[in-house]
Design a protein around this motif. Structure first.
Motif, PDB file in Angstrom:
ATOM      1  N   ASP A  28       0.828  -1.211   0.000  1.00  0.00           N
ATOM      2  CA  ASP A  28       0.000   0.000   0.000  1.00  0.00           C
ATOM      3  C   ASP A  28       0.861   1.260   0.000  1.00  0.00           C
ATOM      4  OD1 ASP A  28      -2.225  -1.589  -0.001  1.00  0.00           O
ATOM      5  OD2 ASP A  28      -2.996  -0.901   1.928  1.00  0.00           O
ATOM      6  N   ALA A  29       1.941   1.262   0.764  1.00  0.00           N
ATOM      7  CA  ALA A  29       2.833   2.424   0.803  1.00  0.00           C
ATOM      8  C   ALA A  29       3.492   2.647  -0.558  1.00  0.00           C
ATOM      9  CB  ALA A  29       3.892   2.252   1.883  1.00  0.00           C
ATOM     10  N   LEU A  30       3.932   1.575  -1.206  1.00  0.00           N
ATOM     11  CA  LEU A  30       4.558   1.706  -2.520  1.00  0.00           C
ATOM     12  C   LEU A  30       3.553   2.171  -3.567  1.00  0.00           C
ATOM     13  CD1 LEU A  30       6.836  -1.464  -2.485  1.00  0.00           C
ATOM     14  CD2 LEU A  30       7.543   0.926  -2.221  1.00  0.00           C
ATOM     15  N   ALA A  31       2.340   1.658  -3.503  1.00  0.00           N
ATOM     16  CA  ALA A  31       1.300   2.082  -4.443  1.00  0.00           C
ATOM     17  C   ALA A  31       0.945   3.548  -4.227  1.00  0.00           C
ATOM     18  CB  ALA A  31       0.065   1.206  -4.292  1.00  0.00           C
ATOM     19  N   THR A  32       0.849   3.968  -2.974  1.00  0.00           N
ATOM     20  CA  THR A  32       0.529   5.359  -2.668  1.00  0.00           C
ATOM     21  C   THR A  32       1.649   6.287  -3.127  1.00  0.00           C
ATOM     22  OG1 THR A  32      -0.837   4.670  -0.799  1.00  0.00           O
ATOM     23  CG2 THR A  32      -0.119   6.967  -0.819  1.00  0.00           C
ATOM     24  N   ALA A  33       2.898   5.863  -2.958  1.00  0.00           N
ATOM     25  CA  ALA A  33       4.032   6.677  -3.429  1.00  0.00           C
ATOM     26  C   ALA A  33       4.009   6.817  -4.950  1.00  0.00           C
ATOM     27  CB  ALA A  33       5.349   6.053  -2.974  1.00  0.00           C
ATOM     28  N   ALA A  34       3.721   5.727  -5.660  1.00  0.00           N
ATOM     29  CA  ALA A  34       3.626   5.787  -7.126  1.00  0.00           C
ATOM     30  C   ALA A  34       2.474   6.699  -7.539  1.00  0.00           C
ATOM     31  CB  ALA A  34       3.437   4.391  -7.702  1.00  0.00           C
ATOM     32  N   LEU A  35       1.364   6.612  -6.817  1.00  0.00           N
ATOM     33  CA  LEU A  35       0.218   7.461  -7.119  1.00  0.00           C
ATOM     34  C   LEU A  35       0.548   8.924  -6.853  1.00  0.00           C
ATOM     35  CD1 LEU A  35      -2.698   7.922  -7.949  1.00  0.00           C
ATOM     36  CD2 LEU A  35      -3.353   7.423  -5.575  1.00  0.00           C
ATOM     37  N   LEU A  36       1.213   9.226  -5.751  1.00  0.00           N
ATOM     38  CA  LEU A  36       1.585  10.611  -5.447  1.00  0.00           C
ATOM     39  C   LEU A  36       2.458  11.174  -6.566  1.00  0.00           C
ATOM     40  CD1 LEU A  36       1.625  13.102  -3.640  1.00  0.00           C
ATOM     41  CD2 LEU A  36       3.553  12.067  -2.415  1.00  0.00           C
ATOM     42  N   LYS A  37       3.405  10.400  -7.029  1.00  0.00           N
ATOM     43  CA  LYS A  37       4.266  10.846  -8.120  1.00  0.00           C
ATOM     44  C   LYS A  37       3.425  11.168  -9.361  1.00  0.00           C
ATOM     45  CE  LYS A  37       8.266   9.459 -10.835  1.00  0.00           C
ATOM     46  NZ  LYS A  37       9.258   8.413 -11.095  1.00  0.00           N
ATOM     47  N   ARG A  38       2.480  10.308  -9.691  1.00  0.00           N
ATOM     48  CA  ARG A  38       1.607  10.544 -10.847  1.00  0.00           C
ATOM     49  C   ARG A  38       0.720  11.765 -10.626  1.00  0.00           C
ATOM     50  NH1 ARG A  38      -0.465   7.068 -14.711  1.00  0.00           N
ATOM     51  NH2 ARG A  38       1.665   6.280 -14.662  1.00  0.00           N
ATOM     52  N   LEU A  39       0.178  11.915  -9.413  1.00  0.00           N
ATOM     53  CA  LEU A  39      -0.663  13.072  -9.106  1.00  0.00           C
ATOM     54  C   LEU A  39       0.108  14.380  -9.262  1.00  0.00           C
ATOM     55  CD1 LEU A  39      -2.544  11.712  -5.985  1.00  0.00           C
ATOM     56  CD2 LEU A  39      -3.617  12.428  -8.124  1.00  0.00           C
ATOM     57  N   LEU A  40       1.328  14.407  -8.770  1.00  0.00           N
ATOM     58  CA  LEU A  40       2.140  15.617  -8.881  1.00  0.00           C
ATOM     59  C   LEU A  40       2.386  15.962 -10.340  1.00  0.00           C
ATOM     60  CD1 LEU A  40       4.717  15.009  -6.021  1.00  0.00           C
ATOM     61  CD2 LEU A  40       2.731  16.526  -5.995  1.00  0.00           C
ATOM     62  N   THR A  41       2.695  14.961 -11.142  1.00  0.00           N
ATOM     63  CA  THR A  41       2.955  15.173 -12.566  1.00  0.00           C
ATOM     64  C   THR A  41       1.688  15.612 -13.293  1.00  0.00           C
ATOM     65  OG1 THR A  41       4.707  13.519 -12.519  1.00  0.00           O
ATOM     66  CG2 THR A  41       3.784  14.061 -14.671  1.00  0.00           C
ATOM     67  N   ASP A  42       0.605  14.857 -13.119  1.00  0.00           N
ATOM     68  CA  ASP A  42      -0.641  15.155 -13.827  1.00  0.00           C
ATOM     69  C   ASP A  42      -1.246  16.484 -13.381  1.00  0.00           C
ATOM     70  OD1 ASP A  42      -0.324  12.774 -15.156  1.00  0.00           O
ATOM     71  OD2 ASP A  42      -2.005  11.750 -14.168  1.00  0.00           O
ATOM     72  N   GLY A  43      -1.245  16.739 -12.094  1.00  0.00           N
ATOM     73  CA  GLY A  43      -1.810  17.987 -11.584  1.00  0.00           C
ATOM     74  C   GLY A  43      -1.032  19.208 -12.048  1.00  0.00           C
ATOM     75  N   ALA A  44       0.282  19.104 -12.060  1.00  0.00           N
ATOM     76  CA  ALA A  44       1.107  20.216 -12.536  1.00  0.00           C
ATOM     77  C   ALA A  44       0.897  20.431 -14.032  1.00  0.00           C
ATOM     78  CB  ALA A  44       2.578  19.946 -12.229  1.00  0.00           C
ATOM     79  N   ALA A  45       0.797  19.348 -14.801  1.00  0.00           N
ATOM     80  CA  ALA A  45       0.587  19.456 -16.251  1.00  0.00           C
ATOM     81  C   ALA A  45      -0.748  20.116 -16.567  1.00  0.00           C
ATOM     82  CB  ALA A  45       0.668  18.076 -16.897  1.00  0.00           C
ATOM     83  N   ARG A  46      -1.731  19.904 -15.723  1.00  0.00           N
ATOM     84  CA  ARG A  46      -3.065  20.496 -15.932  1.00  0.00           C
ATOM     85  C   ARG A  46      -3.210  21.838 -15.214  1.00  0.00           C
ATOM     86  NH1 ARG A  46      -4.259  14.799 -15.248  1.00  0.00           N
ATOM     87  NH2 ARG A  46      -5.144  13.990 -17.174  1.00  0.00           N
ATOM     88  N   HIS A  47      -2.102  22.353 -14.673  1.00  0.00           N
ATOM     89  CA  HIS A  47      -2.069  23.649 -13.985  1.00  0.00           C
ATOM     90  C   HIS A  47      -3.023  23.701 -12.798  1.00  0.00           C
ATOM     91  CE1 HIS A  47       0.509  25.070 -17.139  1.00  0.00           C
ATOM     92  NE2 HIS A  47      -0.366  24.623 -18.024  1.00  0.00           N
TER      93      HIS A  47
END
Length: 94
Positions: free
Chosen positions: A49-68
């Motif tokens: 769960d911790a590894l999945a959440t870390a991977a998700l956080l990385k994706r969220l940071l990337t996707d959220g920043a890309a969408r401003h």
């Protein structure tokens, strides 16, 4: 006396709500599936769960920043459910 800097907390569920509005569920499994990240074997165990959440956080940071959604760190923190971070946090350890 020792001091430990207290890092602000980021809620991945709140970030997912901002990054991917309109999902029917914001459970970890639902958001992993939406982002096409693998749901790990051993789900509901601490390390997977911790590894999945870390991977998700990385994706969220990337996707959220890309969408401003959060061009600044202070905005990211507010979107994640917290107040804008203060300049310095210290916690005394005894």
């Amino acid at each position: 006396m020792s001091y430990l800097a207290a890092a602000p907390m980021l809620c991945t569920r709140n970030l997912a709500r901002c990054a991917y509005p309109g999902l029917t569920s914001y459970s970890l499994d639902a958001v992993l599936t939406h982002t096409q990240l693998p749901v790990p074997d051993g789900r509901h165990r601490a390390l997977p769960d911790a590894l999945a959440t870390a991977a998700l956080l990385k994706r969220l940071l990337t996707d959220g920043a890309a969408r401003h959604r959060w061009p600044r760190l202070s905005q990211l923190h507010q979107m994640a459910g917290g107040p804008a971070p203060a300049t310095t946090h210290r916690v005394a350890l005894f």
